[in-house]
Structure formats: structure tokens, C-alpha cells
Design a protein around this motif. Structure first.
Motif, PDB file in Angstrom:
ATOM      1  N   ALA A  69     -33.062 -48.669  69.722  1.00  0.00           N
ATOM      2  CA  ALA A  69     -33.835 -47.534  70.496  1.00  0.00           C
ATOM      3  C   ALA A  69     -34.906 -46.815  69.446  1.00  0.00           C
ATOM      4  O   ALA A  69     -34.851 -46.122  68.446  1.00  0.00           O
ATOM      5  N   GLN A  70     -36.145 -45.788  70.279  1.00  0.00           N
ATOM      6  CA  GLN A  70     -37.541 -45.525  69.929  1.00  0.00           C
ATOM      7  C   GLN A  70     -37.386 -43.812  70.227  1.00  0.00           C
ATOM      8  O   GLN A  70     -37.200 -44.185  71.643  1.00  0.00           O
ATOM      9  N   ILE A  71     -37.501 -42.728  69.555  1.00  0.00           N
ATOM     10  CA  ILE A  71     -37.322 -41.532  70.150  1.00  0.00           C
ATOM     11  C   ILE A  71     -39.240 -41.591  69.987  1.00  0.00           C
ATOM     12  O   ILE A  71     -40.127 -41.929  69.083  1.00  0.00           O
ATOM     13  N   ILE A  72     -39.852 -41.268  71.307  1.00  0.00           N
ATOM     14  CA  ILE A  72     -41.149 -41.143  71.473  1.00  0.00           C
ATOM     15  C   ILE A  72     -41.714 -39.072  71.609  1.00  0.00           C
ATOM     16  O   ILE A  72     -42.258 -39.040  71.780  1.00  0.00           O
ATOM     17  N   GLU A  73     -40.248 -38.832  72.360  1.00  0.00           N
ATOM     18  CA  GLU A  73     -40.919 -37.611  72.083  1.00  0.00           C
ATOM     19  C   GLU A  73     -39.037 -36.663  72.284  1.00  0.00           C
ATOM     20  O   GLU A  73     -37.977 -36.935  72.198  1.00  0.00           O
ATOM     21  N   GLY A  74     -38.826 -35.268  71.184  1.00  0.00           N
ATOM     22  CA  GLY A  74     -38.321 -34.402  70.914  1.00  0.00           C
ATOM     23  C   GLY A  74     -37.156 -35.038  70.033  1.00  0.00           C
ATOM     24  O   GLY A  74     -37.230 -35.906  68.743  1.00  0.00           O
ATOM     25  N   LYS A  75     -35.620 -34.780  70.428  1.00  0.00           N
ATOM     26  CA  LYS A  75     -34.955 -35.197  69.224  1.00  0.00           C
ATOM     27  C   LYS A  75     -33.445 -35.536  70.564  1.00  0.00           C
ATOM     28  O   LYS A  75     -33.172 -35.329  70.447  1.00  0.00           O
ATOM     29  N   ALA A  76     -32.897 -36.487  69.789  1.00  0.00           N
ATOM     30  CA  ALA A  76     -31.856 -37.352  69.853  1.00  0.00           C
ATOM     31  C   ALA A  76     -30.788 -37.344  68.874  1.00  0.00           C
ATOM     32  O   ALA A  76     -30.695 -37.943  67.506  1.00  0.00           O
ATOM     33  N   GLU A  77     -29.542 -37.158  69.097  1.00  0.00           N
ATOM     34  CA  GLU A  77     -28.115 -37.959  68.274  1.00  0.00           C
ATOM     35  C   GLU A  77     -27.691 -38.745  68.943  1.00  0.00           C
ATOM     36  O   GLU A  77     -27.064 -38.723  70.455  1.00  0.00           O
ATOM     37  N   ILE A  78     -27.683 -40.101  68.281  1.00  0.00           N
ATOM     38  CA  ILE A  78     -27.418 -40.855  68.756  1.00  0.00           C
ATOM     39  C   ILE A  78     -26.022 -41.686  68.078  1.00  0.00           C
ATOM     40  O   ILE A  78     -25.454 -41.499  66.537  1.00  0.00           O
ATOM     41  N   VAL A  79     -24.533 -41.301  68.530  1.00  0.00           N
ATOM     42  CA  VAL A  79     -23.260 -42.440  68.074  1.00  0.00           C
ATOM     43  C   VAL A  79     -23.027 -43.472  68.320  1.00  0.00           C
ATOM     44  O   VAL A  79     -22.618 -43.456  69.144  1.00  0.00           O
ATOM     45  N   ILE A  80     -22.649 -43.727  67.200  1.00  0.00           N
ATOM     46  CA  ILE A  80     -22.710 -45.277  66.931  1.00  0.00           C
ATOM     47  C   ILE A  80     -21.271 -45.990  66.266  1.00  0.00           C
ATOM     48  O   ILE A  80     -21.411 -45.505  64.859  1.00  0.00           O
ATOM     49  N   ASP A  81     -20.267 -46.483  66.861  1.00  0.00           N
ATOM     50  CA  ASP A  81     -18.774 -46.245  65.977  1.00  0.00           C
ATOM     51  C   ASP A  81     -18.680 -45.302  65.201  1.00  0.00           C
ATOM     52  O   ASP A  81     -18.212 -45.063  64.193  1.00  0.00           O
ATOM     53  N   ARG A  82     -18.922 -44.337  66.220  1.00  0.00           N
ATOM     54  CA  ARG A  82     -18.040 -42.847  66.101  1.00  0.00           C
ATOM     55  C   ARG A  82     -18.978 -42.110  64.247  1.00  0.00           C
ATOM     56  O   ARG A  82     -18.727 -41.182  63.862  1.00  0.00           O
ATOM     57  N   VAL A  83     -20.289 -42.879  64.442  1.00  0.00           N
ATOM     58  CA  VAL A  83     -20.770 -41.756  62.922  1.00  0.00           C
ATOM     59  C   VAL A  83     -22.288 -41.635  64.000  1.00  0.00           C
ATOM     60  O   VAL A  83     -22.812 -42.236  64.636  1.00  0.00           O
ATOM     61  N   SER A  84     -22.850 -40.442  63.889  1.00  0.00           N
ATOM     62  CA  SER A  84     -23.173 -39.343  64.280  1.00  0.00           C
ATOM     63  C   SER A  84     -25.062 -39.601  63.294  1.00  0.00           C
ATOM     64  O   SER A  84     -25.229 -40.317  62.165  1.00  0.00           O
ATOM     65  N   HIS A  85     -26.629 -39.604  64.175  1.00  0.00           N
ATOM     66  CA  HIS A  85     -27.495 -41.042  63.662  1.00  0.00           C
ATOM     67  C   HIS A  85     -28.108 -39.473  64.758  1.00  0.00           C
ATOM     68  O   HIS A  85     -28.636 -39.325  65.479  1.00  0.00           O
ATOM     69  N   ASN A  86     -28.794 -38.745  63.692  1.00  0.00           N
ATOM     70  CA  ASN A  86     -30.169 -37.446  64.154  1.00  0.00           C
ATOM     71  C   ASN A  86     -31.247 -38.456  64.132  1.00  0.00           C
ATOM     72  O   ASN A  86     -32.039 -38.291  62.714  1.00  0.00           O
ATOM     73  N   HIS A  98     -21.998 -54.821  70.671  1.00  0.00           N
ATOM     74  CA  HIS A  98     -20.281 -55.005  70.696  1.00  0.00           C
ATOM     75  C   HIS A  98     -19.609 -53.008  70.245  1.00  0.00           C
ATOM     76  O   HIS A  98     -18.848 -52.845  70.369  1.00  0.00           O
ATOM     77  N   ALA A  99     -20.812 -52.398  69.690  1.00  0.00           N
ATOM     78  CA  ALA A  99     -20.589 -51.153  68.593  1.00  0.00           C
ATOM     79  C   ALA A  99     -20.614 -49.818  69.708  1.00  0.00           C
ATOM     80  O   ALA A  99     -21.283 -50.299  71.059  1.00  0.00           O
ATOM     81  N   PRO A 100     -19.232 -49.495  70.206  1.00  0.00           N
ATOM     82  CA  PRO A 100     -19.397 -48.213  70.812  1.00  0.00           C
ATOM     83  C   PRO A 100     -20.855 -47.657  70.769  1.00  0.00           C
ATOM     84  O   PRO A 100     -20.726 -46.679  69.476  1.00  0.00           O
ATOM     85  N   ASN A 101     -21.127 -46.554  71.816  1.00  0.00           N
ATOM     86  CA  ASN A 101     -22.847 -45.595  70.823  1.00  0.00           C
ATOM     87  C   ASN A 101     -22.488 -44.772  72.554  1.00  0.00           C
ATOM     88  O   ASN A 101     -22.307 -45.124  73.827  1.00  0.00           O
ATOM     89  N   PHE A 102     -22.741 -43.964  72.052  1.00  0.00           N
ATOM     90  CA  PHE A 102     -22.907 -42.780  72.848  1.00  0.00           C
ATOM     91  C   PHE A 102     -24.166 -41.643  72.826  1.00  0.00           C
ATOM     92  O   PHE A 102     -24.777 -41.537  71.713  1.00  0.00           O
ATOM     93  N   ILE A 103     -24.958 -41.195  73.701  1.00  0.00           N
ATOM     94  CA  ILE A 103     -26.238 -40.487  73.566  1.00  0.00           C
ATOM     95  C   ILE A 103     -25.688 -38.549  73.877  1.00  0.00           C
ATOM     96  O   ILE A 103     -25.285 -38.462  74.869  1.00  0.00           O
ATOM     97  N   GLN A 104     -25.387 -37.867  72.446  1.00  0.00           N
ATOM     98  CA  GLN A 104     -25.169 -36.388  72.904  1.00  0.00           C
ATOM     99  C   GLN A 104     -26.408 -35.583  73.338  1.00  0.00           C
ATOM    100  O   GLN A 104     -27.295 -35.539  73.196  1.00  0.00           O
ATOM    101  N   PRO A 105     -25.710 -34.618  74.334  1.00  0.00           N
ATOM    102  CA  PRO A 105     -26.518 -33.756  74.863  1.00  0.00           C
ATOM    103  C   PRO A 105     -27.485 -33.049  73.732  1.00  0.00           C
ATOM    104  O   PRO A 105     -26.358 -32.232  72.520  1.00  0.00           O
ATOM    105  N   ASN A 106     -28.476 -32.636  73.600  1.00  0.00           N
ATOM    106  CA  ASN A 106     -29.428 -32.226  72.205  1.00  0.00           C
ATOM    107  C   ASN A 106     -30.946 -31.566  71.956  1.00  0.00           C
ATOM    108  O   ASN A 106     -31.533 -32.353  71.598  1.00  0.00           O
TER     109      ASN A 106
END
Length: 121
Positions: A69-86, A98-106
Motif C-alpha cells: 500500500a502506497q499513499i499518494i495524497e493525504g494521510k492514512a492509518e493502516i492497522v495490521i495485526d492490531r498495530v496502527s501505522h500512520n 494472512h495478516a488481519p488489516n483495515f484502513i481507519q478513516p483519517n
């Protein structure tokens, strides 16, 4: 060629080949929606560009393949295995297979997702 749909739906027409594209302008924001446009779709993997309006994200999922996943505009919070990455524009992260992941609205942002289907890992 209009490939934009909300609700995470998309058509699978690829971008025109042998033509230069301004990546961040390939896709626009749509109110209260996630828009997905296919850049390349092959049986061995795909590349998609996505735009997220403020307050929009993706629910938790897993994939049998690594995903870049590559951010090309703005900022995003991606949560992988319950660890947040901004991440900010220009940054990317590999989401392991196989890692549970989601994108948090930001706020509004755009990103490119690349999946290489090299075999189940």
C-alpha cells in the motif's frame, strides 16, 4: 472510460497502455465513498488506485498474498495485526499475507494497492 463506483466496487478495465498518466489525477474523490480504479489486472496480480473521502475506510480483511500500500495524497492509518501505522503521501507499507488489516478513516487520501499473486504463502 468511467471505472468509478462507490462502495468499493470497480470495473476491471485497465488504464490505457503506452500512455503516460499523472497517477494522483487518475481518480477523484466522491462524497461519502471509497472509489477504486484498476490500473492493471492480471491473474498473477493487480494494481489499483483508491480514493477515500473523509470518514471512509475499509473493514478488516485478510489476503492470502502480500499487499503493498502506497499513499499518494493525504494521510492514512493502516492497522495490521492490531498495530496502527500512520502513513503520509510518499510512504508505503507491505501488508503481510494472512495478516488481519483495515484502513481507519483519517481524512481524505489516495493510495495505490499492489498485489503480486506468486502462489499461496
Amino acid at each position: 472510460m468511467d471505472n468509478e463506483h462507490n462502495g468499493g466496487k470497480q470495473e476491471f478495465a485497465e488504464l490505457e497502455k503506452s500512455k503516460s498518466h499523472i497517477i494522483v489525477e487518475i481518480i477523484e474523490y466522491m462524497a461519502n465513498a471509497v472509489v477504486i480504479k484498476t490500473i492493471i489486472r492480471k491473474s498473477t496480480g493487480n494494481i489499483s488506485i483508491m480514493s477515500f473521502d473523509s470518514g471512509e475506510g475499509l473493514t478488516e480483511k485478510t489476503s492470502p498474498f502480500d499487499t503493498f500500500a502506497q499513499i499518494i495524497e493525504g494521510k492514512a492509518e493502516i492497522v495490521i495485526d492490531r498495530v496502527s501505522h500512520n502513513l503520509e503521501s510518499g510512504q508505503g507499507i507491505i501488508i503481510p499475507a494472512h495478516a488481519p488489516n483495515f484502513i481507519q478513516p483519517n481524512g481524505r487520501f489516495k493510495m495505490i494497492l499492489t498485489i503480486i499473486k506468486s502462489g499461496y504463502e
